[in-house]
Design an enzyme around this catalytic site. Sequence first.
Site, PDB file in Angstrom:
ATOM      1  N   GLN A  31       0.825  -1.221   0.000  1.00 32.45           N
ATOM      2  CA  GLN A  31       0.000   0.000   0.000  1.00 32.45           C
ATOM      3  C   GLN A  31       0.852   1.262   0.000  1.00 32.45           C
ATOM      4  OE1 GLN A  31      -2.129  -0.474   3.582  1.00 32.45           O
ATOM      5  NE2 GLN A  31      -3.611  -1.879   2.720  1.00 32.45           N
ATOM      6  N   ASN A  32       2.105   1.146   0.436  1.00 32.88           N
ATOM      7  CA  ASN A  32       2.842   2.370   0.736  1.00 32.88           C
ATOM      8  C   ASN A  32       4.120   2.620  -0.051  1.00 32.88           C
ATOM      9  OD1 ASN A  32       1.354   3.659   3.076  1.00 32.88           O
ATOM     10  ND2 ASN A  32       1.461   1.516   3.658  1.00 32.88           N
ATOM     11  N   TRP A  33       4.588   1.635  -0.826  1.00 33.56           N
ATOM     12  CA  TRP A  33       5.881   1.899  -1.475  1.00 33.56           C
ATOM     13  C   TRP A  33       5.707   2.604  -2.817  1.00 33.56           C
ATOM     14  CZ3 TRP A  33       9.333   0.381  -5.437  1.00 33.56           C
ATOM     15  CH2 TRP A  33       8.810  -0.473  -6.384  1.00 33.56           C
ATOM     16  N   ASN A  34       4.536   2.414  -3.455  1.00 35.33           N
ATOM     17  CA  ASN A  34       4.305   3.046  -4.753  1.00 35.33           C
ATOM     18  C   ASN A  34       2.932   3.718  -4.693  1.00 35.33           C
ATOM     19  OD1 ASN A  34       3.745   3.627  -7.406  1.00 35.33           O
ATOM     20  ND2 ASN A  34       4.577   1.721  -8.207  1.00 35.33           N
TER      21      ASN A  34
ATOM     22  N   PRO B 227       1.518   6.308  -6.415  1.00 30.56           N
ATOM     23  CA  PRO B 227       0.713   6.520  -7.621  1.00 30.56           C
ATOM     24  C   PRO B 227      -0.091   5.278  -8.006  1.00 30.56           C
ATOM     25  CG  PRO B 227       2.887   7.474  -7.920  1.00 30.56           C
ATOM     26  CD  PRO B 227       2.924   6.750  -6.614  1.00 30.56           C
ATOM     27  N   VAL B 228       0.544   4.081  -7.938  1.00 28.24           N
ATOM     28  CA  VAL B 228      -0.180   2.853  -8.293  1.00 28.24           C
ATOM     29  C   VAL B 228      -1.242   2.537  -7.240  1.00 28.24           C
ATOM     30  CG1 VAL B 228       0.046   0.345  -8.574  1.00 28.24           C
ATOM     31  CG2 VAL B 228       1.653   1.859  -9.702  1.00 28.24           C
ATOM     32  N   HIS B 229      -0.890   2.715  -5.974  1.00 30.27           N
ATOM     33  CA  HIS B 229      -1.865   2.440  -4.906  1.00 30.27           C
ATOM     34  C   HIS B 229      -3.104   3.323  -5.072  1.00 30.27           C
ATOM     35  CE1 HIS B 229      -3.742   2.097  -1.016  1.00 30.27           C
ATOM     36  NE2 HIS B 229      -3.598   3.396  -0.841  1.00 30.27           N
TER      37      HIS B 229
ATOM     38  N   ARG C 192      -9.578  -7.011  -2.742  1.00 25.84           N
ATOM     39  CA  ARG C 192      -8.116  -6.969  -2.572  1.00 25.84           C
ATOM     40  C   ARG C 192      -7.432  -7.966  -3.501  1.00 25.84           C
ATOM     41  NH1 ARG C 192      -7.476  -5.801   3.537  1.00 25.84           N
ATOM     42  NH2 ARG C 192      -7.261  -3.559   3.350  1.00 25.84           N
TER      43      ARG C 192
ATOM     44  N   HIS D   1       2.424  -6.205 -14.028  1.00 25.17           N
ATOM     45  CA  HIS D   1       3.841  -6.501 -13.829  1.00 25.17           C
ATOM     46  C   HIS D   1       4.339  -7.491 -14.878  1.00 25.17           C
ATOM     47  CE1 HIS D   1       3.361  -4.537  -9.968  1.00 25.17           C
ATOM     48  NE2 HIS D   1       4.671  -4.524  -9.859  1.00 25.17           N
TER      49      HIS D   1
END
Length: 482
Positions: A378-381, A383-385, A407, A418
């Site tokens: 949830q927190n590293w990317n 824009p994608v989140h 989810r 990906h």
Amino acid sequence: MGDRNGTSGSRRRRTASRLSVQGGGGPVAAEEEAQDHPDVGAGGDAPTPTPAPDKDRDTNVGSGHLELRCHRLQESLFSSDSGFSNYRGILNWCVVMLILSNARLFLENLIKYGILVDPIQVVSLFLKDPYSWPAPCLVIVANIFAVAAFQIEKLLSVDALTEQVGLLLHVANLATILCFPAAVALLVKSITPVGSVLALLSYSILFLKLFSYRDVNLWCRQRRVKMKAASSGKVSGAAAQQTVSYPDNLTYRDLYYFIFAPTLCYELNFPRSPRIRKRFLLRRILEMLFFTQLQVGLIQQWMVPTIQNSMKPFKDMDYSRIIERLLKLAVPNHLIWLIFFYWLFHSCLNAVAELMQFGDREFYRDWWNSESVTYFWQNWNIPVHKWCSRHFYKPMLRRGSNRWIARTGVFLVSAFFHEVSAFCFTHLPSLVPLAWIVGRFFQGNYGNAAVWVTLIIGQPVAVLMYVHDYYVLNYEAPTSGA
Ligand SMILES: CC(C)(COP(=O)(O)OP(=O)(O)OC[C@H]1O[C@@H](n2cnc3c(N)ncnc32)[C@H](O)[C@@H]1OP(=O)(O)O)[C@@H](O)C(=O)NCCC(=O)NCCS
């Protein structure tokens, strides 16, 4: 009460640091103790009186009461009850150890392989034939799809198309965006793997952006219909003058601002920064250049030889050697990934945002404190989140799906993208059970350690699998067929 605790807490910290400076106590410390805790010797845990001012302490030095007390009721620093949390020195120690151990590895690598860094070789990763540039051509052709989406929206805004026909055209356009570059990457022989990864990545980003563009314009139309129905279509003067409202947003300038902006979620009125900070921009550009060089150098010097040496154990299915190779690859891979994270999410996105005066700079959150795999994703990317949450997850919830299904749906879509862009840092489908295992069995610091282990070990597994498949498909097949 709170105040009193706070005072004694800070006093304790100050005493602790002073102890370390003075080598474990002495007359001044003893005097402090005698003044701070006169009851400790007698009653142990009696309430601490308000400490005497520093001025008095100074006048008492040398007054003859110095050696009276050198102990007081206190916990060792490593006990959690001590309330001590300043581990800066230990963090520095970790960094020094990391540098030293990596310096040894670096030297070993240099002695074994010599200097492998070759910037000219990088060009061949992008270009096979100097007269054929399929990847940049593909990226330029992507404009056609953006313009197509724009024209569909234009027609929808003036009711020249029905919503159903508009939807059909959008679906066709978006499906082509996914299939066309994949087909080119498979059929055109002169395209390189790196060129096709970059082209497919650009198309994936364009797909997500145009999906959002369509959704937001649709929401605006639905709102317009509702407002008309309620016959309150007039927007208040002050707000309307400063902000763009539908359909005035349907211009090429607005579309291309969104296409180049560092976000995947469309808005009619993005928050804008007041000016371009030249020094900030220069720092980000220098970081971009430096970290690009560093990543390329580390990949050539450190990753490539290790990957090449891993092919044989993989072919022979020699499990102990495979694990040894995996662990060897884990260190450079992780280091490069961390540099990549900073390079992309801090340097590049901030540089683009600064140039475009794009105000929302939340490109990442504190994923390094993740205690679960879900929190990390949830927190590293961001824009994608944000895109997943706004255009996929919440619409699914609104239609009545339960959270778990929504989810899992998001993870599968994410995994699909990906794979489409061959962005081989993760094997996302495997993350669903992994997220469950980490969440179920590891909490707190253990959870955080488990997330780090999955990042450090999981990525080289994925890298080796992808490289192995690529190697077998492209270099082994003719030999085995012969
Ligand atoms: C799936 C994902 C979007 C879930 O996000 P989350 O923040 O954990 O979701 P939550 O269940 O906490 O709910 C989030 C939102 O849904 C809203 N919501 C909950 N139930 C709702 C309902 N029935 N209807 C509408 N909205 C609802 C909440 O109010 C909340 O809104 P807010 O964000 O505006 O506060 C997130 O895990 C994710 O982004 N995963 C994939 C990330 C990824 O693939 N990254 C790849 C990077 S390379």
